[in-house]
Design an enzyme around this catalytic site. Sequence first.
Site, PDB file in Angstrom:
ATOM      1  N   LYS A 212       0.818  -1.220   0.000  1.00 32.20           N
ATOM      2  CA  LYS A 212       0.000   0.000   0.000  1.00 32.20           C
ATOM      3  C   LYS A 212       0.850   1.267   0.000  1.00 32.20           C
ATOM      4  CE  LYS A 212      -1.103   0.029   5.012  1.00 32.20           C
ATOM      5  NZ  LYS A 212      -0.450  -1.253   5.366  1.00 32.20           N
TER       6      LYS A 212
ATOM      7  N   GLU B 203       5.585   7.317   9.086  1.00 36.02           N
ATOM      8  CA  GLU B 203       6.311   6.119   9.542  1.00 36.02           C
ATOM      9  C   GLU B 203       7.733   6.076   8.998  1.00 36.02           C
ATOM     10  OE1 GLU B 203       4.967   1.553  10.369  1.00 36.02           O
ATOM     11  OE2 GLU B 203       4.548   2.350   8.374  1.00 36.02           O
TER      12      GLU B 203
ATOM     13  N   ARG C 238     -10.181  -1.031  10.628  1.00 38.44           N
ATOM     14  CA  ARG C 238     -10.165  -0.741  12.057  1.00 38.44           C
ATOM     15  C   ARG C 238     -11.105   0.432  12.322  1.00 38.44           C
ATOM     16  NH1 ARG C 238      -4.023  -1.250  14.487  1.00 38.44           N
ATOM     17  NH2 ARG C 238      -3.794  -3.491  14.158  1.00 38.44           N
TER      18      ARG C 238
ATOM     19  N   GLY D 278     -16.800   1.595  11.063  1.00 38.58           N
ATOM     20  CA  GLY D 278     -18.004   2.416  10.904  1.00 38.58           C
ATOM     21  C   GLY D 278     -17.680   3.861  10.613  1.00 38.58           C
TER      22      GLY D 278
ATOM     23  N   LYS E 110     -15.906   0.467  -1.998  1.00 42.32           N
ATOM     24  CA  LYS E 110     -16.928   1.509  -1.868  1.00 42.32           C
ATOM     25  C   LYS E 110     -16.589   2.618  -2.854  1.00 42.32           C
ATOM     26  CE  LYS E 110     -18.918   5.080   1.104  1.00 42.32           C
ATOM     27  NZ  LYS E 110     -18.915   5.763   2.418  1.00 42.32           N
TER      28      LYS E 110
ATOM     29  N   ARG F  58     -18.688   6.107  -3.707  1.00 45.36           N
ATOM     30  CA  ARG F  58     -19.900   6.894  -3.502  1.00 45.36           C
ATOM     31  C   ARG F  58     -20.496   7.404  -4.810  1.00 45.36           C
ATOM     32  NH1 ARG F  58     -21.048   9.129   1.407  1.00 45.36           N
ATOM     33  NH2 ARG F  58     -18.850   9.267   1.985  1.00 45.36           N
TER      34      ARG F  58
END
Length: 438
Positions: free
Chosen positions: A209, A233, A376, A379, A413, A415
Amino acid sequence: MIDGADRRNLGSDEAVLRLLHEAESMILGAVLLEQDRIHELSLETKHFTQSRNRIVFGAMKELQKKNVEINPVTLVEELQDQTENAGGVTYLLELAAYCPSVANLGYYEKIVMKYYDLSLIRNSASHFLNDYTPESAQDLYKVLIEMHSEQSHEEETKESIIMELYESLYEERSGMPGVNTGFPALNGLTGGWKEGELIILAARPSMGKTALAIQLAWESTKEEGVSLLFSLEMSSKQIMQRMLSNLSDINMMKWHNPYKYLSKEEMPRMQEALNAVYKANLQLSDNGLITLMEIRQRILNLKREYPTQPFLVVIDYLQLINVKERFDRHDLMIGHITKQLKSMAKEFGIPIILLSQLSRGVESRDDKRPRLSDLRDSGNIEQDADIVLFLYRDEYYNSASEAGDVVEVKVAKNRNGPVGTVKLRFKKECGRFNGNGK
């Protein structure tokens, strides 16, 4: 006459106080002249400088809620024992005759709002000077940011939106609506990274990623685009080495001693990559303790410098953003971060790609392809994201996999568009993706 108590936010500038007195009286008089005008106002009672005007406007709002006509008689009835504190009947009658026309109501409202904002800044600055602490500095910064956000946001009218859409029916537009991803198949699903979007790029460790994020940041610098990459990081030097290996197609391990390990054939390729990155408008930040305010300030500074260029912000990664505020639960903190970043994307009209970790629950399943529930604190993240991308390499879990170097990029997803999976090939040793994964 303006009460001394009403001077507290504006100092002793009599000219300013007189201007505000006139503006507030004009607003209240306009409502008494044409009561429907109160629906056009975004003012609240707190915005009025004079205490009596706050009381009068509060009574007007109450009459509005009750759907009662607003005039001096109904105001007195609504005010009851507060009538004298509101200036008395005489003051209400003066207000009714004060405004000859409602034509400039919007102008007077802007005056009141402007000096309300300035009074907040004055108070916060005074508090900061008297209490020289990081907390008071943060309070002052918040006030300045909120004021800038309100001033920079101009809401489009229905008429202007309709006209823009109407013109699009007869105007052929070239290119994509958003910033090029560099991968035609991914462009086909997303239309590129569009203004105001928050894009989540999530995967388990070692899926690539960060490598993909670096490549996406580079792609957006083409055609005079601008990229701002926050690495929380890795150091900027490590990010730069990865990018140069990607562009030159040279193994990243050779950066341990490039003079020794780079071949005669590789040296000019690396020099060419160095020149390309030097010329590109790519900004790096490797502050591992960076806050949302600092992220916003960096975006603001760069956006002011390049207001019209294609723009992309990449943040690696969500769980390392430093939050000053205290929250009872971790998911509330994560929700605060994603909401703030989504707000920044909308305010500045830019796409923001936010990298995120996935929960370990993925490892306990037979099918380890990520799902939205694997995010993580999913929601909060899922709610604020416009696009959610997952990376999956079957080779990571099964060395004998027939997929080989293929990485699945799943648009879980979207939108404003379709979902689906794009397959890319990943050359891990140089951190480079290409689009022929079929």
